[in-house]
Design an enzyme around this catalytic site. Structure first.
Site, PDB file in Angstrom:
ATOM      1  N   ARG A  20       0.822  -1.218   0.000  1.00 14.78           N
ATOM      2  CA  ARG A  20       0.000   0.000   0.000  1.00 14.78           C
ATOM      3  C   ARG A  20       0.852   1.262   0.000  1.00 14.78           C
ATOM      4  O   ARG A  20       0.540   2.223  -0.706  1.00 14.78           O
ATOM      5  CB  ARG A  20      -0.965   0.004   1.181  1.00 14.78           C
ATOM      6  CG  ARG A  20      -2.045  -1.066   1.063  1.00 14.78           C
ATOM      7  CD  ARG A  20      -2.930  -1.103   2.289  1.00 14.78           C
ATOM      8  NE  ARG A  20      -2.113  -1.413   3.464  1.00 14.78           N
ATOM      9  CZ  ARG A  20      -2.433  -1.105   4.707  1.00 14.78           C
ATOM     10  NH1 ARG A  20      -3.553  -0.471   4.967  1.00 14.78           N
ATOM     11  NH2 ARG A  20      -1.654  -1.432   5.708  1.00 14.78           N
ATOM     12  N   ASN A  38      -6.353  -2.783   2.515  1.00 12.02           N
ATOM     13  CA  ASN A  38      -6.323  -4.238   2.626  1.00 12.02           C
ATOM     14  C   ASN A  38      -7.746  -4.752   2.727  1.00 12.02           C
ATOM     15  O   ASN A  38      -8.621  -4.087   3.280  1.00 12.02           O
ATOM     16  CB  ASN A  38      -5.568  -4.678   3.880  1.00 12.02           C
ATOM     17  CG  ASN A  38      -4.079  -4.512   3.761  1.00 12.02           C
ATOM     18  OD1 ASN A  38      -3.536  -4.404   2.674  1.00 12.02           O
ATOM     19  ND2 ASN A  38      -3.388  -4.490   4.883  1.00 12.02           N
TER      20      ASN A  38
END
Length: 92
Positions: A20, A38
């Protein structure tokens, strides 16, 4: 040129490998807006908004991921950006 929006789901070893953070830096460098988070199933979901060429470049980059990641599949769908403001956020 009008901006496009895509929903992108990435599977494989993509959690716990700074995916990320890496994706956010790529998106910022490309001038994109959106978010990444997520999912409970171990995948990552992102909303990417910007010029078509930049969005395509981001999707291509996400197919590779950072060095520690092992991307298995990438699913891309048209999306509605809604009232998305500027910037690219990591959603916890």
């Amino acid at each position: 040129m009008k901006d496009i929006a895509r929903s992108v789901r990435v599977t494989g070893r993509v959690q716990g490998v700074a995916y990320r953070v890496w994706a956010r830096s790529q998106a910022v460098a490309l001038g994109l807006r959106g978010w990444i988070r997520n999912r409970g199933d171990g995948s990552i979901l992102a909303l990417i908004v910007g010029p078509e060429d930049a969005v395509k470049a981001m999707i291509a980059a996400m197919s590779e991921g950072p060095g520690a990641a092992r991307v298995t599949d990438v699913w891309v769908e048209d999306a509605d950006p809604g009232d998305l403001s500027g910037g690219f956020e990591i959603i916890l």
